[in-house]
Design a protein around this motif. Structure first.
Motif, PDB file in Angstrom:
ATOM      1  N   ILE A 228     -64.351 -86.819  -2.799  1.00 22.36           N
ATOM      2  CA  ILE A 228     -64.742 -86.115  -4.028  1.00 22.36           C
ATOM      3  C   ILE A 228     -66.194 -86.406  -4.381  1.00 22.36           C
ATOM      4  CG2 ILE A 228     -62.409 -86.034  -4.974  1.00 22.36           C
ATOM      5  CD1 ILE A 228     -63.225 -88.352  -6.869  1.00 22.36           C
ATOM      6  N   ASP A 229     -66.753 -85.481  -5.161  1.00 23.77           N
ATOM      7  CA  ASP A 229     -68.053 -85.702  -5.798  1.00 23.77           C
ATOM      8  C   ASP A 229     -67.761 -86.539  -7.050  1.00 23.77           C
ATOM      9  OD1 ASP A 229     -70.327 -85.546  -7.335  1.00 23.77           O
ATOM     10  OD2 ASP A 229     -70.615 -83.392  -7.048  1.00 23.77           O
ATOM     11  N   THR A 230     -68.265 -87.763  -7.087  1.00 23.33           N
ATOM     12  CA  THR A 230     -67.957 -88.648  -8.221  1.00 23.33           C
ATOM     13  C   THR A 230     -68.951 -88.433  -9.378  1.00 23.33           C
ATOM     14  OG1 THR A 230     -69.240 -90.400  -7.200  1.00 23.33           O
ATOM     15  CG2 THR A 230     -66.863 -90.433  -6.804  1.00 23.33           C
ATOM     16  N   GLY A 231     -69.835 -87.449  -9.227  1.00 23.04           N
ATOM     17  CA  GLY A 231     -70.781 -87.146 -10.306  1.00 23.04           C
ATOM     18  C   GLY A 231     -70.285 -86.046 -11.226  1.00 23.04           C
ATOM     19  N   VAL A 232     -68.980 -85.775 -11.215  1.00 19.10           N
ATOM     20  CA  VAL A 232     -68.433 -84.686 -12.052  1.00 19.10           C
ATOM     21  C   VAL A 232     -68.224 -85.167 -13.491  1.00 19.10           C
ATOM     22  CG1 VAL A 232     -67.340 -83.438 -10.150  1.00 19.10           C
ATOM     23  CG2 VAL A 232     -66.078 -85.279 -11.304  1.00 19.10           C
ATOM     24  N   ASP A 233     -67.863 -84.212 -14.379  1.00 14.30           N
ATOM     25  CA  ASP A 233     -67.634 -84.563 -15.792  1.00 14.30           C
ATOM     26  C   ASP A 233     -66.225 -85.086 -16.038  1.00 14.30           C
ATOM     27  OD1 ASP A 233     -70.177 -83.598 -16.828  1.00 14.30           O
ATOM     28  OD2 ASP A 233     -69.439 -81.619 -16.216  1.00 14.30           O
TER      29      ASP A 233
ATOM     30  N   ASP B  91     -58.943 -80.404 -23.834  1.00 11.06           N
ATOM     31  CA  ASP B  91     -60.132 -81.205 -23.499  1.00 11.06           C
ATOM     32  C   ASP B  91     -60.902 -80.788 -22.263  1.00 11.06           C
ATOM     33  OD1 ASP B  91     -60.533 -82.997 -25.521  1.00 11.06           O
ATOM     34  OD2 ASP B  91     -59.000 -84.368 -24.768  1.00 11.06           O
ATOM     35  N   VAL B  92     -60.738 -79.545 -21.846  1.00  8.78           N
ATOM     36  CA  VAL B  92     -61.562 -79.035 -20.757  1.00  8.78           C
ATOM     37  C   VAL B  92     -62.424 -77.930 -21.356  1.00  8.78           C
ATOM     38  CG1 VAL B  92     -61.597 -77.913 -18.522  1.00  8.78           C
ATOM     39  CG2 VAL B  92     -59.821 -79.584 -19.027  1.00  8.78           C
ATOM     40  N   ASP B  93     -63.722 -77.992 -21.102  1.00  9.95           N
ATOM     41  CA  ASP B  93     -64.656 -77.077 -21.758  1.00  9.95           C
ATOM     42  C   ASP B  93     -65.425 -76.241 -20.749  1.00  9.95           C
ATOM     43  OD1 ASP B  93     -64.112 -78.237 -24.364  1.00  9.95           O
ATOM     44  OD2 ASP B  93     -65.187 -79.994 -23.602  1.00  9.95           O
ATOM     45  N   GLU B  94     -65.960 -75.132 -21.251  1.00 15.19           N
ATOM     46  CA  GLU B  94     -66.803 -74.263 -20.432  1.00 15.19           C
ATOM     47  C   GLU B  94     -67.913 -75.110 -19.780  1.00 15.19           C
ATOM     48  OE1 GLU B  94     -68.334 -71.054 -22.747  1.00 15.19           O
ATOM     49  OE2 GLU B  94     -69.227 -70.067 -20.999  1.00 15.19           O
ATOM     50  N   ASP B  95     -68.200 -74.818 -18.538  1.00 12.44           N
ATOM     51  CA  ASP B  95     -69.271 -75.475 -17.763  1.00 12.44           C
ATOM     52  C   ASP B  95     -68.959 -76.912 -17.340  1.00 12.44           C
ATOM     53  OD1 ASP B  95     -70.807 -73.195 -17.824  1.00 12.44           O
ATOM     54  OD2 ASP B  95     -71.819 -73.762 -19.684  1.00 12.44           O
ATOM     55  N   ASP B  96     -67.795 -77.435 -17.704  1.00 13.92           N
ATOM     56  CA  ASP B  96     -67.424 -78.755 -17.176  1.00 13.92           C
ATOM     57  C   ASP B  96     -67.335 -78.686 -15.656  1.00 13.92           C
ATOM     58  OD1 ASP B  96     -67.171 -80.088 -19.553  1.00 13.92           O
ATOM     59  OD2 ASP B  96     -64.974 -79.982 -19.635  1.00 13.92           O
ATOM     60  N   ARG B  97     -67.856 -79.715 -15.012  1.00 13.08           N
ATOM     61  CA  ARG B  97     -67.675 -79.842 -13.552  1.00 13.08           C
ATOM     62  C   ARG B  97     -66.453 -80.735 -13.329  1.00 13.08           C
ATOM     63  NH1 ARG B  97     -71.257 -82.208 -10.631  1.00 13.08           N
ATOM     64  NH2 ARG B  97     -71.209 -80.793  -8.876  1.00 13.08           N
TER      65      ARG B  97
ATOM     66  N   GLU C  66     -56.518 -71.106 -12.050  1.00 10.47           N
ATOM     67  CA  GLU C  66     -56.683 -69.865 -12.813  1.00 10.47           C
ATOM     68  C   GLU C  66     -57.088 -70.178 -14.260  1.00 10.47           C
ATOM     69  OE1 GLU C  66     -53.560 -66.478 -13.845  1.00 10.47           O
ATOM     70  OE2 GLU C  66     -53.434 -67.169 -11.768  1.00 10.47           O
ATOM     71  N   THR C  67     -56.435 -71.157 -14.851  1.00  8.18           N
ATOM     72  CA  THR C  67     -56.736 -71.503 -16.252  1.00  8.18           C
ATOM     73  C   THR C  67     -58.131 -72.124 -16.370  1.00  8.18           C
ATOM     74  OG1 THR C  67     -54.402 -71.848 -16.634  1.00  8.18           O
ATOM     75  CG2 THR C  67     -55.888 -72.805 -18.256  1.00  8.18           C
ATOM     76  N   LEU C  68     -58.498 -72.995 -15.445  1.00  9.54           N
ATOM     77  CA  LEU C  68     -59.837 -73.610 -15.516  1.00  9.54           C
ATOM     78  C   LEU C  68     -60.922 -72.553 -15.287  1.00  9.54           C
ATOM     79  CD1 LEU C  68     -59.369 -77.083 -13.740  1.00  9.54           C
ATOM     80  CD2 LEU C  68     -59.069 -76.490 -16.149  1.00  9.54           C
ATOM     81  N   ASP C  69     -60.616 -71.573 -14.435  1.00  6.44           N
ATOM     82  CA  ASP C  69     -61.553 -70.451 -14.230  1.00  6.44           C
ATOM     83  C   ASP C  69     -61.734 -69.672 -15.531  1.00  6.44           C
ATOM     84  OD1 ASP C  69     -62.457 -70.522 -11.663  1.00  6.44           O
ATOM     85  OD2 ASP C  69     -60.887 -69.222 -10.858  1.00  6.44           O
ATOM     86  N   GLU C  70     -60.631 -69.395 -16.210  1.00  5.80           N
ATOM     87  CA  GLU C  70     -60.705 -68.639 -17.477  1.00  5.80           C
ATOM     88  C   GLU C  70     -61.541 -69.391 -18.515  1.00  5.80           C
ATOM     89  OE1 GLU C  70     -56.283 -66.721 -16.948  1.00  5.80           O
ATOM     90  OE2 GLU C  70     -56.660 -68.015 -18.676  1.00  5.80           O
ATOM     91  N   ILE C  71     -61.408 -70.707 -18.502  1.00  4.84           N
ATOM     92  CA  ILE C  71     -62.184 -71.518 -19.459  1.00  4.84           C
ATOM     93  C   ILE C  71     -63.671 -71.498 -19.092  1.00  4.84           C
ATOM     94  CG2 ILE C  71     -62.541 -73.900 -20.304  1.00  4.84           C
ATOM     95  CD1 ILE C  71     -59.488 -74.323 -19.913  1.00  4.84           C
ATOM     96  N   GLY C  72     -63.953 -71.316 -17.786  1.00  2.00           N
ATOM     97  CA  GLY C  72     -65.355 -71.267 -17.356  1.00  2.00           C
ATOM     98  C   GLY C  72     -65.851 -72.581 -16.789  1.00  2.00           C
ATOM     99  N   CYS C  73     -64.916 -73.372 -16.234  1.00  3.85           N
ATOM    100  CA  CYS C  73     -65.311 -74.644 -15.604  1.00  3.85           C
ATOM    101  C   CYS C  73     -65.775 -74.379 -14.178  1.00  3.85           C
ATOM    102  CB  CYS C  73     -64.134 -75.586 -15.459  1.00  3.85           C
ATOM    103  SG  CYS C  73     -63.189 -75.770 -16.896  1.00  3.85           S
TER     104      CYS C  73
END
Ligand SMILES: O=P(O)(O)OC[C@H]1O[C@H](OP(=O)(O)OP(=O)(O)O)[C@H](O)[C@@H]1O
Ligand SMILES: Nc1ncnc2[nH]cnc12
Length: 190
Positions: free
Chosen positions: A49-54, A109-115, A134-141
């Motif tokens: 994994i990329d450990t630099g995510v949010d 607790d998941v927001d738009e643009d979260d990585r 699908e849900t994380l896509d809708e949120i815009g992550c």
């Protein structure tokens, strides 16, 4: 990966209304989970994994031990997608189907643009991960990585219809009361 591979050959398999279900320490917490096995699995997940995510996102219940261990090692906060609602502002409901159940889950607790990195114990019919993506896509992550310990191969997968790839530590099939190992990350280092 010796511990994971060995444990797959000794795990009981039960019949859930005609569905062959593996009872394994990583996917069920039964039989009990040896810390050395958990450590082996978590080290391999962190390598992928990329450990630099949010945020690390896991579904209840059997993503939690993996997510907690990865969060402790990486300092990335952990979001658990729950099977119960809390009615908090912004909570989103998703509907997931697996090989043996249909249910709702709730994302907070998941927001738009979260990585995001998504982790789970097993990808089987893909219903759970497909609904989460699908849900994380809708949120815009931005879904950066998806890593599962096991992927069940040989059946239809809802996950094939979506644009993301999941990395698995081991690919297995469960048939006639036996687990067959098709590929594992141990093969990559040979
Ligand atoms: O690819 P799928 O067919 O969707 O199956 C995979 C999902 O099934 C299991 O969860 P389950 O819903 O059984 O809940 P649990 O984690 O509480 O055991 C497992 O932990 C995965 O999240
Ligand atoms: N423990 C498990 N065994 C087989 N298939 C599954 N699908 C989801 N969890 C599973």
């Amino acid at each position: 990966m010796d511990r994971l591979l060995d444990s797959l050959h000794t795990a009981p398999i039960i019949d859930k209304d005609g569905y062959e279900y593996l009872v394994h320490p990583i996917t069920n917490g039964v039989p009990m989970l040896d810390p050395a096995l958990l450590r082996e699995v978590v080290v391999e997940m962190i390598r992928r994994i990329d450990t630099g995510v949010d945020k690390i996102v896991v579904p209840e219940a059997m993503g939690i031990h993996l997510g907690a261990a990865v969060s402790l090692q990486t300092d990335v906060p952990l979001v658990v997608i729950r099977k119960r609602p809390y009615g908090l502002e912004g909570e989103r409901r998703l509907f997931k189907e697996t090989g043996y159940s249909d249910s709702e889950m709730y994302v907070n607790d998941v927001d738009e643009d979260d990585r995001i990195v998504i982790l789970d114990d097993i990808l089987s019919t893909g219903g759970t991960l497909a609904a989460i993506c699908e849900t994380l896509d809708e949120i815009g992550c931005e879904i950066v990585d998806i890593v599962v310990v096991m992927r069940k191969v040989g059946g239809e997968s809802a996950f094939e219809d979506i644009e993301y790839e999941a990395t698995s530590l081991v690919d297995i099939s469960v048939s006639d009361g036996e687990v067959t190992i098709h590929r594992s990350v141990a093969d990559e280092s040979e």
